[in-house]
Design a protein around this motif. Sequence first.
Motif, PDB file in Angstrom:
ATOM      1  N   PHE A 183       0.886  -1.181   0.000  1.00 18.13           N
ATOM      2  CA  PHE A 183       0.000   0.000   0.000  1.00 18.13           C
ATOM      3  C   PHE A 183       0.915   1.219   0.000  1.00 18.13           C
ATOM      4  O   PHE A 183       2.104   1.102   0.320  1.00 18.13           O
ATOM      5  N   ASP A 214       4.013   4.084   8.310  1.00 15.71           N
ATOM      6  CA  ASP A 214       3.380   2.768   8.221  1.00 15.71           C
ATOM      7  C   ASP A 214       3.688   2.186   6.840  1.00 15.71           C
ATOM      8  O   ASP A 214       3.320   2.763   5.815  1.00 15.71           O
ATOM      9  N   ASP A 248       3.138  -5.866   7.183  1.00 19.09           N
ATOM     10  CA  ASP A 248       2.585  -4.549   7.516  1.00 19.09           C
ATOM     11  C   ASP A 248       3.245  -4.138   8.834  1.00 19.09           C
ATOM     12  O   ASP A 248       3.138  -4.869   9.828  1.00 19.09           O
ATOM     13  N   GLU A 277      -1.524  -3.679  15.881  1.00 25.86           N
ATOM     14  CA  GLU A 277      -1.113  -2.286  15.774  1.00 25.86           C
ATOM     15  C   GLU A 277      -1.765  -1.357  16.797  1.00 25.86           C
ATOM     16  O   GLU A 277      -2.766  -0.714  16.513  1.00 25.86           O
ATOM     17  N   GLN A 305       1.916   5.186  17.119  1.00 27.78           N
ATOM     18  CA  GLN A 305       1.523   3.864  16.588  1.00 27.78           C
ATOM     19  C   GLN A 305       2.752   2.983  16.391  1.00 27.78           C
ATOM     20  O   GLN A 305       3.779   3.452  15.889  1.00 27.78           O
ATOM     21  N   GLU A 355       3.539  -1.173  14.925  1.00 29.84           N
ATOM     22  CA  GLU A 355       2.858  -2.319  14.313  1.00 29.84           C
ATOM     23  C   GLU A 355       3.857  -3.380  13.866  1.00 29.84           C
ATOM     24  O   GLU A 355       4.914  -3.061  13.342  1.00 29.84           O
TER      25      GLU A 355
HETATM   26 MN    MN Z   1       0.097  -0.676   8.820  1.00 28.70          MN
END
Ligand code: MN
Length: 295
Positions: free
Chosen positions: A54, A86, A97, A190, A278, A280
């Motif tokens: 992504f 991210d 991810d 996450e 964040q 993850e």
């Molecule tokens: Mn992510």
Amino acid sequence: MINEEVVEKYLKAGSIASRVRREVESLIKPEVSLVKLAEVIEGRIRELGGQPAFPVNISINEVAAHYTPTPGDQFTIPDSSIVKIDIGVHVDGYVADTATTVTLNPAYEPLLESAEKALESALKVVGNGVPVNYVGKVIEDSIRMRGFKPIRNLTGHSMDRFMIHSGVSIPNYNDYRARYKLVDGVYAIEPFATNGEGLVKDTPTVAIYSLRGAPKARDELMKKLWETYRTLPFCLRWLSKTFESIDLAQRTLRELTTHGRINAYPVLVEASRGLVSQYEHTVLINGREVIVTTI
Ligand code: MN
Ligand code: MN
């Protein structure tokens, strides 16, 4: 059990993602252009033999997720900010991810640490048969113990080939409705922590899109998007060669969104404009084995 060849691809995606995540930390400095940063990150993923799963999300301060630079935007990393990066990588559709937070202001370190420790604690308890709300409880307790709140309407997720979210959500709090028990498969965990109220809301800005499935109509653009991305997310920056102009690309994507033919992911901001951190990782559960692919 997961097929060995598939495990290898997940591990390769994971090692590329973790390497790029480490490299990028030193690049986060005031006045660095977000477009350039995104291009460097996505370029490194390709150089190392992966594909971006992504568009890289670069989310600053109260922005929690889903921002990726648009072509030609003039934004730069602000002084004293808190920056979430991210990263998604896929190898033959098998996804890793991972996310990290960097701050240019030492006063925000406790906020970063609360999400980082929450992820560490969650990774210690994940495994076959573990209820996802228990993972959420561990995350919530860890964040609250340090005086912050988890973001309740952002979750981890199960993943599948060419699929970032394949149905199972892993809450960031003890959500009693989430009774699913983890099985063999791949999951992103996450935690998001904030000094705000602990919710995100949509903004009018959209930078990331995805197809909903194989296009039914015989439409060249939709066919091309399907061939390149399947249901993985994409962004305007990646389409600059497909359209005569960015304006036309933007108008076309907006129209497809209005007609319900593609998904649009609005930029998410903390509801009370709190700051957000964040972290993850992706975990692969295979029988009794639990591998963190992005460590
Ligand atoms: Mn992510
Ligand atoms: Mn994720």
